[in-house]
Design a protein around this motif. Structure first.
Motif, mmCIF file in Angstrom:
data_model
loop_
_atom_site.group_PDB
_atom_site.id
_atom_site.type_symbol
_atom_site.label_atom_id
_atom_site.label_comp_id
_atom_site.label_asym_id
_atom_site.label_seq_id
_atom_site.Cartn_x
_atom_site.Cartn_y
_atom_site.Cartn_z
ATOM 1 N N CYS A 169 0.821 -1.211 0.000
ATOM 2 C CA CYS A 169 0.000 0.000 0.000
ATOM 3 C C CYS A 169 0.857 1.263 0.000
ATOM 4 C CB CYS A 169 -0.927 0.002 1.215
ATOM 5 S SG CYS A 169 -2.213 -1.272 1.181
ATOM 6 N N ALA A 219 -7.712 -7.872 0.790
ATOM 7 C CA ALA A 219 -7.033 -6.722 1.386
ATOM 8 C C ALA A 219 -5.980 -6.148 0.448
ATOM 9 C CB ALA A 219 -6.386 -7.130 2.710
ATOM 10 N N LEU A 222 -7.822 -4.281 -2.553
ATOM 11 C CA LEU A 222 -8.431 -3.056 -2.030
ATOM 12 C C LEU A 222 -7.369 -2.045 -1.621
ATOM 13 C CD1 LEU A 222 -11.280 -4.598 0.168
ATOM 14 C CD2 LEU A 222 -11.591 -3.288 -1.942
ATOM 15 N N GLY A 223 -6.290 -2.537 -1.039
ATOM 16 C CA GLY A 223 -5.216 -1.642 -0.626
ATOM 17 C C GLY A 223 -4.583 -0.919 -1.794
ATOM 18 N N TRP A 280 -5.021 1.552 6.193
ATOM 19 C CA TRP A 280 -4.249 0.364 6.581
ATOM 20 C C TRP A 280 -4.873 -0.292 7.815
ATOM 21 C CZ3 TRP A 280 -0.229 -0.073 10.646
ATOM 22 C CH2 TRP A 280 0.425 -1.307 10.596
ATOM 23 N N LEU A 283 -8.102 -2.160 6.804
ATOM 24 C CA LEU A 283 -7.802 -3.409 6.097
ATOM 25 C C LEU A 283 -7.265 -4.473 7.056
ATOM 26 C CD1 LEU A 283 -6.159 -2.015 2.833
ATOM 27 C CD2 LEU A 283 -8.461 -2.963 3.100
ATOM 28 N N TYR A 287 -9.455 -7.725 7.361
ATOM 29 C CA TYR A 287 -8.968 -8.790 6.478
ATOM 30 C C TYR A 287 -7.674 -9.457 6.933
ATOM 31 C CZ TYR A 287 -12.337 -6.610 3.328
ATOM 32 O OH TYR A 287 -13.478 -6.101 2.779
ATOM 33 N N ASP A 506 -17.384 -5.951 -0.611
ATOM 34 C CA ASP A 506 -16.087 -5.621 -0.003
ATOM 35 C C ASP A 506 -15.781 -4.142 -0.161
ATOM 36 O OD1 ASP A 506 -15.504 -8.331 0.701
ATOM 37 O OD2 ASP A 506 -14.966 -8.717 -1.384
ATOM 38 N N THR A 510 -15.561 -1.545 3.064
ATOM 39 C CA THR A 510 -14.296 -0.844 3.323
ATOM 40 C C THR A 510 -14.390 0.623 2.926
ATOM 41 O OG1 THR A 510 -13.160 -2.918 2.812
ATOM 42 C CG2 THR A 510 -11.819 -0.927 2.933
#
Length: 540
Positions: A169, A219, A222-223, A280, A283, A287, A506, A510
């Motif tokens: 990330c 995660a 998405l990150g 962060w 997540l 996750y 998801d 998030t």
């Protein structure tokens, strides 16, 4: 010389047809009236007609006031036309972005020279230079080397899943600071999915996949997409929204000091850092449960990353030169204007040189410095620049043209009366409200379109409230970047969604938490840090 005589053979040639005659053609099927109508009335053609139709309805039926508001009414009609084409994509976005070049003069909004000037100014030059540098970084695989080196630092033994996620990330956010969000996601997603390919697939029937593996995959994806959006908030070059905001500030307040790269960074970076740390944390909580590292350790280890890095080989002369030019550009951006007490190098040129000046200058060096790979070959040539995203350049130009048209036609003043209820509210309530309005609209339209529509209205509200315009313009522009809920919100979201590792639920779960946190941080930082950095600007 006999010019009047033509032989029999030549006469036959003259009589022969230019194209060969095809005999015994099959008779063509005659299309019925219904088939003709189906060909004409396709959804795309209907959407194409929707733009001018809505424009005609606005121009004929809408009354914005007295006769002196005709230009404002025409501007509203043109605005509806352009946004109808943008939303439906009936006409390619770059072509729609050029439509102000003919619509504005035809509807009496502004002259052709004035609207054309919006498509090339210092901000556009900044974008072009940055994109050329980004193409050089991509061409020499520097982004991949950087990503692998940084990720290698965070891939410790025994494996720590949250730390590895932080590495991916953070790398994505850093890359997104210096190039467009979509480009950063496109560059980093293969790095992330390359790591995820080491993990067993949930569709595998040979082994039982631990739940932690599937969660870590979600995660990671998405990150990447959210880190790119957050990192892009840090700098002017990170996203088109920031550039549109700066261009509108320059358009509405030409006598005021322009927003420099360093000034935006001093506000944008702390804001982005707060949102990134929150991202962060979200997540990790959702996750990366306890024991994730133990479940992932059989599949992920440093040897994989080291092997990928070794395949790139040692850093070449060309890579070192591109990094040097890139680093020099960042230094020049940061030092053009430092503080009021410590002037930067820009004072040497009496303010005539802007961020776009050095951006194009440093990009030009890439076409002069040899790459030491092939004799006579430079670091960059024009063939490598064919991938320049002209669609984004034209979209920015359209945004600037629309902002000028909304302002000069008087439409901004008219529309701002619809938000008069905000004028009596305290600022601490207006900033989050503006941010949430922008964050809601941007889920259904592009970030740039939301900014182009909303910011001119906020300028007029700020004038009525007698507060600094940037105290409303910035929350509106930042809120337009909070497109976290739907895959269609941004192209970056689509890139992540197409990997197959995440679902819409998801993103909603998030993204909603991230959107609320981002609004809260902006509501705190804007009247404090933002007021300190931006309110000192003169000429407002």
């Amino acid at each position: 010389m006999d010019c009047g005589h033509v032989s029999l053979e030549e006469s036959d040639k003259l009589k022969s047809p230019l194209l060969p005659v095809v005999h015994n053609e099959e008779p063509r099927e005659q299309q019925t009236v219904g088939q003709h109508l189906q060909t004409i009335f396709t959804p795309t053609n209907c959407y194409i007609a929707l733009g001018p139709l809505l424009c005609a309805v606005v121009c004929l039926c809408v009354r914005l006031g007295g006769d002196d508001k005709t230009t404002a009414r025409n501007m509203l009609g043109v605005l509806v036309w352009i946004f109808a084409w943008w939303l439906t994509e009936a006409v390619p976005m770059p072509i729609t972005s050029m439509s102000p070049l003919f619509l504005f003069p035809l509807f009496g909004i502004t002259s052709s020279d004035d609207v054309a000037s919006s498509y090339m100014d210092d901000i556009i030059a900044l974008v072009l230079g940055s994109f050329i540098l980004a193409l050089a970084v991509e061409h020499y695989n520097i982004h991949r080397r950087l990503a692998l080196n940084i990720t290698l630092v965070f891939c410790v033994e025994p494996l720590n899943a949250p730390l590895l996620l932080l590495g991916i990330c953070a790398t994505t956010a850093f890359v997104s600071m210096w190039m467009h969000n979509v480009a950063a996601v496109v560059m980093m997603m293969p790095v992330a999915t390359g790591i995820l390919q080491r993990l067993p697939s949930s569709s595998s029937s040979t082994e039982m996949v631990p739940p932690a593996v599937g969660k870590f995959c979600r995660a990671m994806v998405l990150g990447v997409i959210y880190s790119a959006a957050v990192g892009g908030m840090s700098t002017l070059t990170g996203t088109g929204v920031n550039l549109i905001l700066v261009g509108m500030w320059k358009s509405y307040f030409p006598e005021a000091d322009p927003i420099s790269f360093s000034q935006w960074f001093f506000f944008g970076f702390p804001l982005a850092l707060c949102i990134f740390v929150t991202l962060w944390g979200i997540l990790c909580v959702m996750y990366c449960p306890n024991g994730s590292g133990k479940a992932l350790s059989p599949y992920l280890h440093k040897s994989h990353l080291k092997r990928e890095l070794e395949m790139l080989g040692p850093m070449s002369f060309a890579e070192k030169m591109v990094l040097s030019v890139f680093g020099g550009l960042v230094v020049l951006w940061m030092t053009r204007n430092i503080t009021e007490d410590i002037p930067g190098w820009g004072c040497v040129f009496d303010g005539r040189a802007g961020d776009g000046t050095v951006s194009v200058m440093m990009a030009t060096l890439l076409f002069i410095i040899p790459n030491n790979i092939k004799k006579g070959e430079k670091l960059m040539d024009w063939d490598k620049c064919k991938k320049l995203p002209w669609n984004i350049v034209l979209l920015l130009g359209a945004g600037f043209a629309i902002a000028d048209g909304v302002r000069t036609s008087g439409l901004a003043e008219v529309l701002s009366k619809g938000l008069v209820f905000l004028e009596t509210a305290p600022y601490w309530a207006i900033a989050p409200t503006v941010c949430l309005i922008a964050a809601t609209i941007t889920e259904f339209t592009s970030n740039n379109a939301t900014t182009t529509l909303l910011v001119p209205l906020l300028v007029e509200i700020a004038k009525t409230m007698r507060i600094h315009p940037l105290l409303l313009m910035v929350p509106g522009a930042i809120g337009a970047q909070f497109a976290f809920l739907l895959p269609t919100g941004t192209p970056s979201n689509i890139v992540g969604f197409t990997t197959g590792h995440i679902e819409i639920k998801d993103m909603i779960k998030t993204g909603l938490a991230l959107k609320i946190a981002g609004t809260a941080f902006l509501s705190v930082l804007m009247p404090t840090l933002g007021a300190y950095i931006f309110a000192s600007k003169a000429g407002v």
